[in-house]
Design a protein around this motif. Sequence first.
Motif, PDB file in Angstrom:
ATOM      1  N   GLU A  36    -121.531-131.468 -64.409  1.00 17.13           N
ATOM      2  CA  GLU A  36    -121.313-132.680 -63.627  1.00 17.13           C
ATOM      3  C   GLU A  36    -122.183-132.676 -62.376  1.00 17.13           C
ATOM      4  OE1 GLU A  36    -117.613-134.972 -61.484  1.00 17.13           O
ATOM      5  OE2 GLU A  36    -117.185-133.526 -63.053  1.00 17.13           O
ATOM      6  N   TYR A  37    -122.300-131.534 -61.757  1.00 19.97           N
ATOM      7  CA  TYR A  37    -123.101-131.360 -60.552  1.00 19.97           C
ATOM      8  C   TYR A  37    -124.073-130.214 -60.796  1.00 19.97           C
ATOM      9  CZ  TYR A  37    -119.193-133.966 -58.648  1.00 19.97           C
ATOM     10  OH  TYR A  37    -118.229-134.913 -58.435  1.00 19.97           O
ATOM     11  N   PRO A  38    -125.216-130.528 -61.414  1.00 24.40           N
ATOM     12  CA  PRO A  38    -126.131-129.450 -61.783  1.00 24.40           C
ATOM     13  C   PRO A  38    -126.642-128.689 -60.555  1.00 24.40           C
ATOM     14  CG  PRO A  38    -127.161-131.590 -62.105  1.00 24.40           C
ATOM     15  CD  PRO A  38    -125.739-131.838 -61.728  1.00 24.40           C
ATOM     16  N   VAL A  39    -126.809-127.407 -60.734  1.00 25.22           N
ATOM     17  CA  VAL A  39    -127.362-126.553 -59.699  1.00 25.22           C
ATOM     18  C   VAL A  39    -128.862-126.465 -59.931  1.00 25.22           C
ATOM     19  CG1 VAL A  39    -127.352-124.222 -58.743  1.00 25.22           C
ATOM     20  CG2 VAL A  39    -125.223-125.244 -59.538  1.00 25.22           C
ATOM     21  N   HIS A  40    -129.621-126.616 -58.880  1.00 25.42           N
ATOM     22  CA  HIS A  40    -131.072-126.566 -58.991  1.00 25.42           C
ATOM     23  C   HIS A  40    -131.593-125.287 -58.358  1.00 25.42           C
ATOM     24  CE1 HIS A  40    -131.176-130.758 -60.243  1.00 25.42           C
ATOM     25  NE2 HIS A  40    -130.288-130.977 -59.309  1.00 25.42           N
ATOM     26  N   GLN A  41    -132.567-124.695 -59.007  1.00 24.13           N
ATOM     27  CA  GLN A  41    -133.196-123.521 -58.431  1.00 24.13           C
ATOM     28  C   GLN A  41    -134.349-123.999 -57.566  1.00 24.13           C
ATOM     29  OE1 GLN A  41    -134.705-120.694 -61.241  1.00 24.13           O
ATOM     30  NE2 GLN A  41    -134.736-119.077 -59.724  1.00 24.13           N
ATOM     31  N   VAL A  42    -134.375-123.540 -56.324  1.00 17.01           N
ATOM     32  CA  VAL A  42    -135.413-123.927 -55.384  1.00 17.01           C
ATOM     33  C   VAL A  42    -136.217-122.680 -55.030  1.00 17.01           C
ATOM     34  CG1 VAL A  42    -135.873-124.873 -53.098  1.00 17.01           C
ATOM     35  CG2 VAL A  42    -133.987-125.791 -54.464  1.00 17.01           C
ATOM     36  N   PHE A  43    -137.522-122.803 -55.113  1.00 14.24           N
ATOM     37  CA  PHE A  43    -138.402-121.692 -54.772  1.00 14.24           C
ATOM     38  C   PHE A  43    -138.951-121.900 -53.372  1.00 14.24           C
ATOM     39  CE2 PHE A  43    -138.600-122.074 -59.406  1.00 14.24           C
ATOM     40  CZ  PHE A  43    -138.256-120.782 -59.774  1.00 14.24           C
ATOM     41  N   ARG A  44    -139.115-120.811 -52.631  1.00 13.89           N
ATOM     42  CA  ARG A  44    -139.664-120.843 -51.278  1.00 13.89           C
ATOM     43  C   ARG A  44    -140.804-119.841 -51.188  1.00 13.89           C
ATOM     44  NH1 ARG A  44    -137.435-125.088 -49.758  1.00 13.89           N
ATOM     45  NH2 ARG A  44    -135.257-125.156 -49.255  1.00 13.89           N
ATOM     46  N   ILE A  45    -141.832-120.202 -50.453  1.00 11.14           N
ATOM     47  CA  ILE A  45    -142.870-119.221 -50.173  1.00 11.14           C
ATOM     48  C   ILE A  45    -142.671-118.715 -48.754  1.00 11.14           C
ATOM     49  CG2 ILE A  45    -144.513-120.125 -51.843  1.00 11.14           C
ATOM     50  CD1 ILE A  45    -146.045-121.394 -49.504  1.00 11.14           C
ATOM     51  N   THR A  46    -143.196-117.527 -48.509  1.00 14.96           N
ATOM     52  CA  THR A  46    -143.052-116.870 -47.222  1.00 14.96           C
ATOM     53  C   THR A  46    -144.427-116.413 -46.743  1.00 14.96           C
ATOM     54  OG1 THR A  46    -142.790-114.655 -48.153  1.00 14.96           O
ATOM     55  CG2 THR A  46    -140.778-116.003 -47.944  1.00 14.96           C
ATOM     56  N   LEU A  47    -144.426-115.776 -45.588  1.00 16.47           N
ATOM     57  CA  LEU A  47    -145.665-115.209 -45.063  1.00 16.47           C
ATOM     58  C   LEU A  47    -146.259-114.212 -46.049  1.00 16.47           C
ATOM     59  CD1 LEU A  47    -147.718-114.846 -42.772  1.00 16.47           C
ATOM     60  CD2 LEU A  47    -146.172-113.143 -41.792  1.00 16.47           C
ATOM     61  N   ASP A  48    -145.411-113.476 -46.748  1.00 20.24           N
ATOM     62  CA  ASP A  48    -145.908-112.510 -47.732  1.00 20.24           C
ATOM     63  C   ASP A  48    -146.676-113.190 -48.863  1.00 20.24           C
ATOM     64  OD1 ASP A  48    -144.878-110.345 -46.332  1.00 20.24           O
ATOM     65  OD2 ASP A  48    -142.985-110.378 -47.427  1.00 20.24           O
ATOM     66  N   ASP A  49    -146.337-114.421 -49.165  1.00 24.34           N
ATOM     67  CA  ASP A  49    -147.080-115.184 -50.170  1.00 24.34           C
ATOM     68  C   ASP A  49    -148.348-115.781 -49.568  1.00 24.34           C
ATOM     69  OD1 ASP A  49    -145.008-114.929 -52.217  1.00 24.34           O
ATOM     70  OD2 ASP A  49    -143.853-116.312 -50.963  1.00 24.34           O
ATOM     71  N   ALA A  50    -148.266-116.174 -48.299  1.00 25.88           N
ATOM     72  CA  ALA A  50    -149.397-116.821 -47.631  1.00 25.88           C
ATOM     73  C   ALA A  50    -150.548-115.855 -47.367  1.00 25.88           C
ATOM     74  CB  ALA A  50    -148.935-117.465 -46.324  1.00 25.88           C
ATOM     75  N   LEU A  51    -150.237-114.616 -47.024  1.00 20.98           N
ATOM     76  CA  LEU A  51    -151.299-113.680 -46.632  1.00 20.98           C
ATOM     77  C   LEU A  51    -152.349-113.445 -47.720  1.00 20.98           C
ATOM     78  CD1 LEU A  51    -149.269-111.146 -44.473  1.00 20.98           C
ATOM     79  CD2 LEU A  51    -150.892-112.882 -43.682  1.00 20.98           C
ATOM     80  N   PRO A  52    -151.956-113.195 -48.992  1.00 21.45           N
ATOM     81  CA  PRO A  52    -152.999-113.039 -50.021  1.00 21.45           C
ATOM     82  C   PRO A  52    -153.802-114.330 -50.242  1.00 21.45           C
ATOM     83  CG  PRO A  52    -150.869-112.248 -50.845  1.00 21.45           C
ATOM     84  CD  PRO A  52    -150.622-112.902 -49.526  1.00 21.45           C
ATOM     85  N   MET A  53    -153.165-115.462 -50.030  1.00 24.04           N
ATOM     86  CA  MET A  53    -153.874-116.731 -50.167  1.00 24.04           C
ATOM     87  C   MET A  53    -154.926-116.871 -49.076  1.00 24.04           C
ATOM     88  SD  MET A  53    -150.624-119.125 -51.110  1.00 24.04           S
ATOM     89  CE  MET A  53    -151.585-120.593 -51.354  1.00 24.04           C
ATOM     90  N   LEU A  54    -154.546-116.541 -47.853  1.00 22.59           N
ATOM     91  CA  LEU A  54    -155.493-116.600 -46.736  1.00 22.59           C
ATOM     92  C   LEU A  54    -156.644-115.626 -46.949  1.00 22.59           C
ATOM     93  CD1 LEU A  54    -152.971-116.822 -43.762  1.00 22.59           C
ATOM     94  CD2 LEU A  54    -154.491-118.647 -44.572  1.00 22.59           C
ATOM     95  N   GLN A  55    -156.324-114.445 -47.461  1.00 20.41           N
ATOM     96  CA  GLN A  55    -157.347-113.433 -47.713  1.00 20.41           C
ATOM     97  C   GLN A  55    -158.345-113.924 -48.766  1.00 20.41           C
ATOM     98  OE1 GLN A  55    -155.804-109.727 -49.262  1.00 20.41           O
ATOM     99  NE2 GLN A  55    -157.539-108.575 -48.465  1.00 20.41           N
ATOM    100  N   ALA A  56    -157.833-114.496 -49.854  1.00 26.04           N
ATOM    101  CA  ALA A  56    -158.716-114.998 -50.919  1.00 26.04           C
ATOM    102  C   ALA A  56    -159.554-116.173 -50.431  1.00 26.04           C
ATOM    103  CB  ALA A  56    -157.885-115.410 -52.131  1.00 26.04           C
ATOM    104  N   ALA A  57    -158.940-117.058 -49.643  1.00 24.18           N
ATOM    105  CA  ALA A  57    -159.671-118.209 -49.109  1.00 24.18           C
ATOM    106  C   ALA A  57    -160.771-117.746 -48.160  1.00 24.18           C
ATOM    107  CB  ALA A  57    -158.700-119.150 -48.402  1.00 24.18           C
ATOM    108  N   ARG A  58    -160.458-116.765 -47.328  1.00 24.83           N
ATOM    109  CA  ARG A  58    -161.470-116.244 -46.405  1.00 24.83           C
ATOM    110  C   ARG A  58    -162.639-115.638 -47.184  1.00 24.83           C
ATOM    111  NH1 ARG A  58    -161.181-112.288 -41.166  1.00 24.83           N
ATOM    112  NH2 ARG A  58    -163.440-112.079 -41.003  1.00 24.83           N
ATOM    113  N   ALA A  59    -162.322-114.853 -48.210  1.00 25.00           N
ATOM    114  CA  ALA A  59    -163.380-114.224 -49.007  1.00 25.00           C
ATOM    115  C   ALA A  59    -164.292-115.288 -49.622  1.00 25.00           C
ATOM    116  CB  ALA A  59    -162.772-113.339 -50.093  1.00 25.00           C
ATOM    117  N   LYS A  60    -163.715-116.370 -50.119  1.00 24.20           N
ATOM    118  CA  LYS A  60    -164.518-117.435 -50.729  1.00 24.20           C
ATOM    119  C   LYS A  60    -165.367-118.138 -49.674  1.00 24.20           C
ATOM    120  CE  LYS A  60    -165.830-119.809 -54.267  1.00 24.20           C
ATOM    121  NZ  LYS A  60    -166.576-119.156 -55.344  1.00 24.20           N
ATOM    122  N   ALA A  61    -164.782-118.408 -48.508  1.00 28.63           N
ATOM    123  CA  ALA A  61    -165.533-119.062 -47.428  1.00 28.63           C
ATOM    124  C   ALA A  61    -166.706-118.183 -47.007  1.00 28.63           C
ATOM    125  CB  ALA A  61    -164.613-119.344 -46.242  1.00 28.63           C
TER     126      ALA A  61
END
Length: 188
Positions: A36-61
């Motif tokens: 009747e009231y479905p539960v939804h799974q919500v995903f969150r990103i954190t700094l730990d997820d952001a850091l590898p992204m920043l590192q990869a973006a910097r390497a490409k730049a």
Amino acid sequence: MSPLQAVPSSLDGGTPAGVRLEEPAVVRPGYRPEEEYPVHQVFRITLDDALPMLQAARAKAEELGVKQTICVCDDGGNVLGLHRLPGARLTGVEISIAKAFTAAGHERATHLFNEPPNGPALPGNEAFGISHMLPGKFAIFVGGFPIVHEGQIVGAVGVSGGNGEQDKAVGAAALQAFAELAAANPPA
């Protein structure tokens, strides 16, 4: 002391103010409240997820020889991490934040707003002028990319400092790093 004793009582001295007395819950065999009231799974990103992204973006730049600023935000447009490469323009900080905010909040890459012929922010189209709604926070040009995980927008990347193709390449490197991180660390 009982928790109810700390609640102010009503004017008539009966039930505490703001508390409604209802019939006790009835357990029904086979009843599943999640249907009747479905539960939804919500995903969150954190700094730990952001850091590898920043590192990869910097390497490409750096590979491209472009002095860029990269921002990673969460699904609410809140900055998780920002990296301004040495020599990148000061204005890139606010621009990359705006691009990430727009991509997260509007759930689309920012360049799609002005891509002919149907970009919604082009003159004569339905969202022409939308960039004036949130002055300084809404970017409708290349460099903002939503981060999608299992069909949900979990954040965005904003890139500023290069031309459109360079911003796209750096953004793609950040998104690829997130995809690799998510694949290596599936939810428990």
